[in-house]
Design an enzyme around this catalytic site. Sequence first.
Site, PDB file in Angstrom:
ATOM      1  N   TYR A 129       7.700   7.235  16.723  1.00 25.04           N
ATOM      2  CA  TYR A 129       7.860   7.258  15.495  1.00 25.04           C
ATOM      3  C   TYR A 129       9.248   8.028  15.000  1.00 25.04           C
ATOM      4  CZ  TYR A 129       6.920   7.858  10.290  1.00 25.04           C
ATOM      5  OH  TYR A 129       6.991   8.261   9.224  1.00 25.04           O
ATOM      6  N   SER A 149      11.367   9.954   6.964  1.00 19.91           N
ATOM      7  CA  SER A 149      10.356  10.765   6.974  1.00 19.91           C
ATOM      8  C   SER A 149      11.173  12.186   7.550  1.00 19.91           C
ATOM      9  CB  SER A 149       9.466  10.229   8.360  1.00 19.91           C
ATOM     10  OG  SER A 149       8.777  11.373   8.589  1.00 19.91           O
ATOM     11  N   ILE A 206       3.115   4.536  -0.319  1.00 17.08           N
ATOM     12  CA  ILE A 206       4.244   4.889  -1.125  1.00 17.08           C
ATOM     13  C   ILE A 206       4.934   3.628  -1.713  1.00 17.08           C
ATOM     14  CG2 ILE A 206       6.757   5.833  -1.039  1.00 17.08           C
ATOM     15  CD1 ILE A 206       5.925   7.543   1.094  1.00 17.08           C
ATOM     16  N   SER A 247       0.790  -1.107  -0.068  1.00 17.83           N
ATOM     17  CA  SER A 247      -0.032   0.102  -0.011  1.00 17.83           C
ATOM     18  C   SER A 247       0.818   1.033   0.082  1.00 17.83           C
ATOM     19  CB  SER A 247      -0.959   0.039   1.206  1.00 17.83           C
ATOM     20  OG  SER A 247      -0.204   0.024   2.328  1.00 17.83           O
ATOM     21  N   LYS A 284      12.912   6.939  13.459  1.00 22.42           N
ATOM     22  CA  LYS A 284      13.081   7.679  12.093  1.00 22.42           C
ATOM     23  C   LYS A 284      14.342   8.298  12.114  1.00 22.42           C
ATOM     24  CE  LYS A 284       9.650   6.215   9.519  1.00 22.42           C
ATOM     25  NZ  LYS A 284       9.790   5.143   8.425  1.00 22.42           N
TER      26      LYS A 284
END
Length: 261
Positions: A151, A138, A15, A13, A155
């Site tokens: 998150y 990100s 990207i 799903s 990252k």
Amino acid sequence: MVGKVIWITGASSGIGEALAYKLNSMGCKIILSARREDVLSGVKKNCEYPDRATVLPLNLTDFQSLKSKTKNAIEIYGKVDILINNAGLSQRSLIAETKFEVYKQMIDVNYLGTINLTKNLLPYFITQKSGHFVTVTSLMGKFSSPYRSGYCGAKHALHGFFDALRMEHEKDNIQVTLICPGFIQTNVAKNALTGDGSALHQEDNATKNGMPVNQCAKEIVAAIEKKNFEVYIGGKEKYGIYLKRFFPKLLHKIVLNSKVR
């Protein structure tokens, strides 16, 4: 890019799926990986050239399986030229309300699973004296925001690891590209974990109004072709990178005053 073998994680799903369609249409041979084999089969079927796409299910948190999965990936087309580390999981919860287990899951999926797979493929890239690791992090890997502490932490860690890998293996002709998307029209918010580990199941306006995923995939492919070290993709949110560097207190105020959830 024609004839390149490209392995994409998180290809079911968002990207990853958009990259699969784009790269397949360009004449690349693609290996599609994610947990759900049935969904991956649907992505393969929807490719312009399904005969150039192969499904290889995997779970990044099943660390022990990744060595054999890497061997399988190499055997499919006889080589792997590029690994796109795209699989990941987001979070939407305040630090004080987030269970430790949620932070562990953020690290296991977004960081440890990614570097485990990378390390399993690295010896092959060293032997063939070429290879390209493309890791989707990100903008939250460069600066932070409320509700995304776990998150952001995972990252940020990816940047530290892959910047070091690039330096250590430049001599082996191994490339590293870090992709930093901002708000992209995917299900990342809906699938994000809340403080108790359950899914949010709710869209946010920033994501809903973000960059179309096909445009994001187009910019990622351009970055791969140029072998960029690092690229920022999105709307005005990407300028937070420069505010963080030169005016960190201003960025702090802007983020606090925005509707970041």
